[in-house]
Write a protein that holds these residues in place. Sequence first.
Motif, PDB file in Angstrom:
ATOM      1  N   ILE A  25       0.832  -1.206   0.000  1.00 57.67           N
ATOM      2  CA  ILE A  25       0.000   0.000   0.000  1.00 57.67           C
ATOM      3  C   ILE A  25       0.868   1.257   0.000  1.00 57.67           C
ATOM      4  CG2 ILE A  25      -1.660   1.341   1.360  1.00 57.67           C
ATOM      5  CD1 ILE A  25      -2.816  -1.336   2.337  1.00 57.67           C
ATOM      6  N   SER A  26       1.923   1.248   0.823  1.00 59.13           N
ATOM      7  CA  SER A  26       2.819   2.396   0.910  1.00 59.13           C
ATOM      8  C   SER A  26       3.521   2.659  -0.414  1.00 59.13           C
ATOM      9  CB  SER A  26       3.848   2.158   2.019  1.00 59.13           C
ATOM     10  OG  SER A  26       4.815   3.183   2.049  1.00 59.13           O
ATOM     11  N   HIS A  27       4.024   1.608  -1.036  1.00 60.61           N
ATOM     12  CA  HIS A  27       4.736   1.773  -2.298  1.00 60.61           C
ATOM     13  C   HIS A  27       3.807   2.253  -3.399  1.00 60.61           C
ATOM     14  CE1 HIS A  27       7.146  -0.092  -5.807  1.00 60.61           C
ATOM     15  NE2 HIS A  27       7.632   1.090  -5.513  1.00 60.61           N
ATOM     16  N   ALA A  28       2.606   1.681  -3.464  1.00 60.53           N
ATOM     17  CA  ALA A  28       1.639   2.088  -4.486  1.00 60.53           C
ATOM     18  C   ALA A  28       1.253   3.555  -4.313  1.00 60.53           C
ATOM     19  CB  ALA A  28       0.403   1.200  -4.406  1.00 60.53           C
ATOM     20  N   ARG A  29       1.121   3.977  -3.069  1.00 60.08           N
ATOM     21  CA  ARG A  29       0.755   5.368  -2.804  1.00 60.08           C
ATOM     22  C   ARG A  29       1.847   6.323  -3.294  1.00 60.08           C
ATOM     23  NH1 ARG A  29      -0.222   5.026   2.532  1.00 60.08           N
ATOM     24  NH2 ARG A  29      -2.404   4.464   2.165  1.00 60.08           N
ATOM     25  N   LYS A  30       3.109   5.939  -3.095  1.00 56.68           N
ATOM     26  CA  LYS A  30       4.217   6.771  -3.561  1.00 56.68           C
ATOM     27  C   LYS A  30       4.216   6.897  -5.086  1.00 56.68           C
ATOM     28  CE  LYS A  30       7.376   5.719   0.258  1.00 56.68           C
ATOM     29  NZ  LYS A  30       8.633   5.025   0.658  1.00 56.68           N
ATOM     30  N   LEU A  31       3.776   5.824  -5.751  1.00 60.03           N
ATOM     31  CA  LEU A  31       3.738   5.831  -7.217  1.00 60.03           C
ATOM     32  C   LEU A  31       2.472   6.468  -7.767  1.00 60.03           C
ATOM     33  CD1 LEU A  31       5.048   2.193  -7.863  1.00 60.03           C
ATOM     34  CD2 LEU A  31       6.328   4.333  -8.107  1.00 60.03           C
ATOM     35  N   GLY A  32       1.513   6.744  -6.888  1.00 63.25           N
ATOM     36  CA  GLY A  32       0.252   7.322  -7.334  1.00 63.25           C
ATOM     37  C   GLY A  32      -0.618   6.323  -8.078  1.00 63.25           C
ATOM     38  N   LYS A  33      -0.478   5.029  -7.690  1.00 60.49           N
ATOM     39  CA  LYS A  33      -1.238   3.970  -8.360  1.00 60.49           C
ATOM     40  C   LYS A  33      -1.933   3.098  -7.326  1.00 60.49           C
ATOM     41  CE  LYS A  33       1.959   3.716 -12.291  1.00 60.49           C
ATOM     42  NZ  LYS A  33       2.834   2.843 -13.113  1.00 60.49           N
ATOM     43  N   ARG A  34      -2.867   2.296  -7.810  1.00 66.43           N
ATOM     44  CA  ARG A  34      -3.499   1.306  -6.948  1.00 66.43           C
ATOM     45  C   ARG A  34      -2.558   0.104  -6.811  1.00 66.43           C
ATOM     46  NH1 ARG A  34      -9.249   0.762  -9.891  1.00 66.43           N
ATOM     47  NH2 ARG A  34      -7.801   0.701 -11.650  1.00 66.43           N
ATOM     48  N   PRO A  35      -2.611  -0.607  -5.678  1.00 72.36           N
ATOM     49  CA  PRO A  35      -1.754  -1.779  -5.501  1.00 72.36           C
ATOM     50  C   PRO A  35      -1.876  -2.797  -6.626  1.00 72.36           C
ATOM     51  CG  PRO A  35      -2.705  -1.181  -3.405  1.00 72.36           C
ATOM     52  CD  PRO A  35      -3.359  -0.291  -4.440  1.00 72.36           C
ATOM     53  N   SER A  36      -3.061  -2.956  -7.161  1.00 69.47           N
ATOM     54  CA  SER A  36      -3.282  -3.943  -8.222  1.00 69.47           C
ATOM     55  C   SER A  36      -2.666  -3.531  -9.560  1.00 69.47           C
ATOM     56  CB  SER A  36      -4.783  -4.175  -8.422  1.00 69.47           C
ATOM     57  OG  SER A  36      -5.435  -2.963  -8.778  1.00 69.47           O
ATOM     58  N   GLU A  37      -2.160  -2.292  -9.657  1.00 70.04           N
ATOM     59  CA  GLU A  37      -1.617  -1.785 -10.916  1.00 70.04           C
ATOM     60  C   GLU A  37      -0.091  -1.802 -10.965  1.00 70.04           C
ATOM     61  OE1 GLU A  37      -5.126   1.495 -11.968  1.00 70.04           O
ATOM     62  OE2 GLU A  37      -3.325   2.125 -10.871  1.00 70.04           O
ATOM     63  N   ILE A  38       0.561  -2.219  -9.878  1.00 69.48           N
ATOM     64  CA  ILE A  38       2.031  -2.167  -9.846  1.00 69.48           C
ATOM     65  C   ILE A  38       2.629  -3.569  -9.930  1.00 69.48           C
ATOM     66  CG2 ILE A  38       1.994  -0.022  -8.532  1.00 69.48           C
ATOM     67  CD1 ILE A  38       2.767  -1.619  -6.040  1.00 69.48           C
ATOM     68  N   LEU A  39       3.889  -3.636 -10.355  1.00 71.59           N
ATOM     69  CA  LEU A  39       4.583  -4.915 -10.462  1.00 71.59           C
ATOM     70  C   LEU A  39       5.060  -5.396  -9.096  1.00 71.59           C
ATOM     71  CD1 LEU A  39       6.866  -4.402 -13.614  1.00 71.59           C
ATOM     72  CD2 LEU A  39       4.627  -5.514 -13.497  1.00 71.59           C
ATOM     73  N   LEU A  40       5.005  -6.693  -8.910  1.00 74.79           N
ATOM     74  CA  LEU A  40       5.568  -7.293  -7.702  1.00 74.79           C
ATOM     75  C   LEU A  40       7.088  -7.205  -7.782  1.00 74.79           C
ATOM     76  CD1 LEU A  40       5.034  -8.977  -5.107  1.00 74.79           C
ATOM     77  CD2 LEU A  40       5.303 -11.026  -6.531  1.00 74.79           C
ATOM     78  N   ASP A  41       7.704  -6.634  -6.769  1.00 76.25           N
ATOM     79  CA  ASP A  41       9.145  -6.390  -6.783  1.00 76.25           C
ATOM     80  C   ASP A  41       9.680  -6.577  -5.369  1.00 76.25           C
ATOM     81  OD1 ASP A  41      11.730  -5.311  -6.836  1.00 76.25           O
ATOM     82  OD2 ASP A  41      11.202  -3.767  -8.290  1.00 76.25           O
ATOM     83  N   ASN A  42      10.548  -7.580  -5.178  1.00 70.87           N
ATOM     84  CA  ASN A  42      10.987  -7.856  -3.810  1.00 70.87           C
ATOM     85  C   ASN A  42      11.889  -6.773  -3.237  1.00 70.87           C
ATOM     86  OD1 ASN A  42      13.542  -8.422  -4.863  1.00 70.87           O
ATOM     87  ND2 ASN A  42      13.560 -10.561  -4.241  1.00 70.87           N
ATOM     88  N   SER A  43      12.344  -5.840  -4.073  1.00 69.66           N
ATOM     89  CA  SER A  43      13.103  -4.700  -3.542  1.00 69.66           C
ATOM     90  C   SER A  43      12.212  -3.848  -2.636  1.00 69.66           C
ATOM     91  CB  SER A  43      13.641  -3.838  -4.692  1.00 69.66           C
ATOM     92  OG  SER A  43      14.582  -4.551  -5.460  1.00 69.66           O
ATOM     93  N   TRP A  44      10.908  -3.825  -2.964  1.00 69.28           N
ATOM     94  CA  TRP A  44       9.947  -3.024  -2.208  1.00 69.28           C
ATOM     95  C   TRP A  44       8.999  -3.893  -1.378  1.00 69.28           C
ATOM     96  CZ3 TRP A  44      10.930   2.017  -2.270  1.00 69.28           C
ATOM     97  CH2 TRP A  44      11.626   2.545  -3.385  1.00 69.28           C
TER      98      TRP A  44
END
Length: 223
Positions: A25-44
């Motif tokens: 949720i935190s990472h998606a918010r920083k990107l200005g996107k919904r969680p379902s719209e971002i790539l799974l990335d173990n860095s984040w």
Amino acid sequence: MISLILSESSLELMPLQLKHHPSVISHARKLGKRPSEILLDNSWHFAAMKGIDNEIKRGRPDLVHFSILEATTIPLYLQNKIKLYVHTLDDKVISFGQNVHIPKSYHRFEGVIEKLYQEKKIITKNNDVLLEIEKKTFPKLIEDINPSKIIGFSTKGTKSTYEKIAKNIPENACIIIGGFQKGHFSDSIENKITELFSIGDESFEGHVVIARMLYEYEKTIFM
């Protein structure tokens, strides 16, 4: 023309079971996107990924990016002598049009792939398809390509050298490289491979194998 498949690639949108995790949720918010719209990335999303199925094969879209760049910035690709496919761990297949230039910046690549997942196709102003994604299993992809030989690379394979392998790649062959960080091909992948090779005693990342293998193959047809 030969084909190259990055199989079981570590490239996927956020799984439904992880989209409510605080790190997601935190990472998606920083990107200005919904969680379902971002790539799974173990860095984040490392904390969110702990314990998920096939954990060691997931969450490394950066490695897929490296491999794509290696395959699409060489004479073999620029002269339309190789067709590239990315098969993902959740059975999606990304097909590449001719002379597609993938962004060298990972963050731009990430945006392109997220857009592709949403729109299913990325096309030019002239309606030429640059990238297309569809639901497709690995066996079905192999059936569609109908290659003359299927060559895979794994530490479980027969020891050989890039040079020897390159000299025995026929027209319409298909090369299979794992698009994941660790582990081995699933049975559904390995069962389709007609010749499985190992290069040395170490496990190399996919983009390294692609660079060296395709260079040796180029030598057999250009030199």
